[in-house]
Design a protein around this motif. Sequence first.
Motif, PDB file in Angstrom:
ATOM      1  N   GLU A 129       4.050   8.983 -10.935  1.00 36.92           N
ATOM      2  CA  GLU A 129       4.344   8.081  -9.809  1.00 36.92           C
ATOM      3  C   GLU A 129       4.560   8.859  -8.519  1.00 36.92           C
ATOM      4  N   VAL A 130       5.307   9.939  -8.600  1.00 35.66           N
ATOM      5  CA  VAL A 130       5.562  10.744  -7.390  1.00 35.66           C
ATOM      6  C   VAL A 130       4.256  11.353  -6.878  1.00 35.66           C
ATOM      7  N   THR A 131       3.385  11.780  -7.788  1.00 44.29           N
ATOM      8  CA  THR A 131       2.117  12.393  -7.368  1.00 44.29           C
ATOM      9  C   THR A 131       1.235  11.386  -6.628  1.00 44.29           C
ATOM     10  N   GLU A 132       1.172  10.161  -7.127  1.00 41.72           N
ATOM     11  CA  GLU A 132       0.374   9.145  -6.412  1.00 41.72           C
ATOM     12  C   GLU A 132       0.981   8.860  -5.036  1.00 41.72           C
ATOM     13  N   GLU A 133       2.319   8.801  -4.979  1.00 38.55           N
ATOM     14  CA  GLU A 133       3.004   8.622  -3.693  1.00 38.55           C
ATOM     15  C   GLU A 133       2.707   9.788  -2.749  1.00 38.55           C
ATOM     16  N   CYS A 134       2.652  10.994  -3.283  1.00 34.61           N
ATOM     17  CA  CYS A 134       2.315  12.176  -2.468  1.00 34.61           C
ATOM     18  C   CYS A 134       0.948  11.992  -1.813  1.00 34.61           C
ATOM     19  N   LEU A 135      -0.038  11.533  -2.605  1.00 32.85           N
ATOM     20  CA  LEU A 135      -1.364  11.295  -2.034  1.00 32.85           C
ATOM     21  C   LEU A 135      -1.271  10.268  -0.912  1.00 32.85           C
ATOM     22  N   MET A 136      -0.546   9.163  -1.143  1.00 32.06           N
ATOM     23  CA  MET A 136      -0.491   8.102  -0.130  1.00 32.06           C
ATOM     24  C   MET A 136       0.250   8.580   1.129  1.00 32.06           C
ATOM     25  N   LYS A 137       1.258   9.430   0.958  1.00 31.69           N
ATOM     26  CA  LYS A 137       1.971   9.987   2.123  1.00 31.69           C
ATOM     27  C   LYS A 137       1.090  10.961   2.895  1.00 31.69           C
ATOM     28  N   GLY A 138       0.273  11.722   2.164  1.00 31.57           N
ATOM     29  CA  GLY A 138      -0.683  12.614   2.832  1.00 31.57           C
ATOM     30  C   GLY A 138      -1.689  11.809   3.640  1.00 31.57           C
ATOM     31  N   ILE A 139      -2.185  10.734   3.057  1.00 26.86           N
ATOM     32  CA  ILE A 139      -3.157   9.876   3.753  1.00 26.86           C
ATOM     33  C   ILE A 139      -2.533   9.250   4.998  1.00 26.86           C
ATOM     34  N   ALA A 140      -1.284   8.808   4.857  1.00 31.00           N
ATOM     35  CA  ALA A 140      -0.605   8.153   5.990  1.00 31.00           C
ATOM     36  C   ALA A 140      -0.395   9.115   7.160  1.00 31.00           C
ATOM     37  N   ALA A 141      -0.448  10.423   6.893  1.00 36.17           N
ATOM     38  CA  ALA A 141      -0.257  11.426   7.956  1.00 36.17           C
ATOM     39  C   ALA A 141      -1.548  11.696   8.733  1.00 36.17           C
ATOM     40  N   VAL A 142      -2.668  11.071   8.319  1.00 36.63           N
ATOM     41  CA  VAL A 142      -3.964  11.337   8.961  1.00 36.63           C
ATOM     42  C   VAL A 142      -4.185  10.394  10.139  1.00 36.63           C
ATOM     43  N   LYS A 143      -4.414  10.989  11.297  1.00 33.90           N
ATOM     44  CA  LYS A 143      -4.839  10.197  12.462  1.00 33.90           C
ATOM     45  C   LYS A 143      -5.528  11.124  13.446  1.00 33.90           C
ATOM     46  N   PRO A 144      -6.474  10.580  14.262  1.00 34.94           N
ATOM     47  CA  PRO A 144      -7.155  11.450  15.218  1.00 34.94           C
ATOM     48  C   PRO A 144      -6.117  12.026  16.186  1.00 34.94           C
ATOM     49  N   GLY A 145      -6.255  13.317  16.490  1.00 31.78           N
ATOM     50  CA  GLY A 145      -5.289  13.988  17.362  1.00 31.78           C
ATOM     51  C   GLY A 145      -4.176  14.669  16.594  1.00 31.78           C
ATOM     52  N   GLY A 146      -3.982  14.286  15.318  1.00 32.04           N
ATOM     53  CA  GLY A 146      -3.004  14.969  14.465  1.00 32.04           C
ATOM     54  C   GLY A 146      -3.541  16.325  14.024  1.00 32.04           C
TER      55      GLY A 146
END
Length: 254
Positions: A129-146
């Motif tokens: 569960e934590v590993t899947e959350e890690c992926l989703m948190k990594g994805i949420a950190a993606v934005k142009p300019g980041g």
Amino acid sequence: MGSDTITLLSSREIEKMRQAGSLAAALLDHLEPMIKPGVSTLELDNEAERWTQAHGATSAPLGYHGFPKSICTSVNEVVCHGIPNGKQILKDGDIMNIDVTPILDGYHGDTSRTFFVGTPSARAKKLVEVTEECLMKGIAAVKPGGRIGDIGAAIQEYAEANGFSVVRDFVGHGINRVFHTAPQIPHYGKQGKGKRLRSGMVFTIEPMINEGTWEAQMLDDGWTAITKDGKLSAQFEHTLAVTGDGVEILTRSD
Ligand code: MF3
Ligand code: CO
Ligand code: CO
């Protein structure tokens, strides 16, 4: 082009990646009901290859730098790149990552999930569960300019706050007509560091999170990576595109 040049994809190319990505997700959905005690990892590989061909695609792993099978099956302490084997029979309580990469019309869709075989231990369930959350948190950190470092920082913070560790030896990667290309996406790091994220970049995020030490070691087959302490490892992976205002997951299942 140099191997550190990051390709920006056109919207037409991203549509191709979306089709390959959605086929990859559908392949995992297709395999999921087969994951039961008593099944061998080779049976999963055979079905994956059959299904992939039936959908007009090919399996990128097969023959890739000599990899012998069509998918990777990484059970329990295997961190990644486990090789399907007829003698490896799944048993109740195992966890297994299946990593698939079909090539459709020249474009790669790369995704993986960790599945439970039968009933997991509380510890295994928490890790997955934590590993899947890690992926989703990594994805949420993606934005142009980041920055690329924003991704690893978000993943590392959550993994370590939960008492787990982040594998350093394998990273996410740019992907398009080429399976593994620039940029590298570490799953640890510092916010604000690394190359800038730009609209049209397409890459994977694929954190491998360990119950114990982050250190991995390679088996003699030259592919299978296991945890140094023999404790569990889990992984989830998506292929993503940086959009004008955020991120699109290209390997989402419908
Ligand atoms: N799909 C894996 C990744 O996420 C790569 C597997 S390469 C293989 O990058 F040769 F091991 F299949
Ligand atoms: Co990948
Ligand atoms: Co993969």
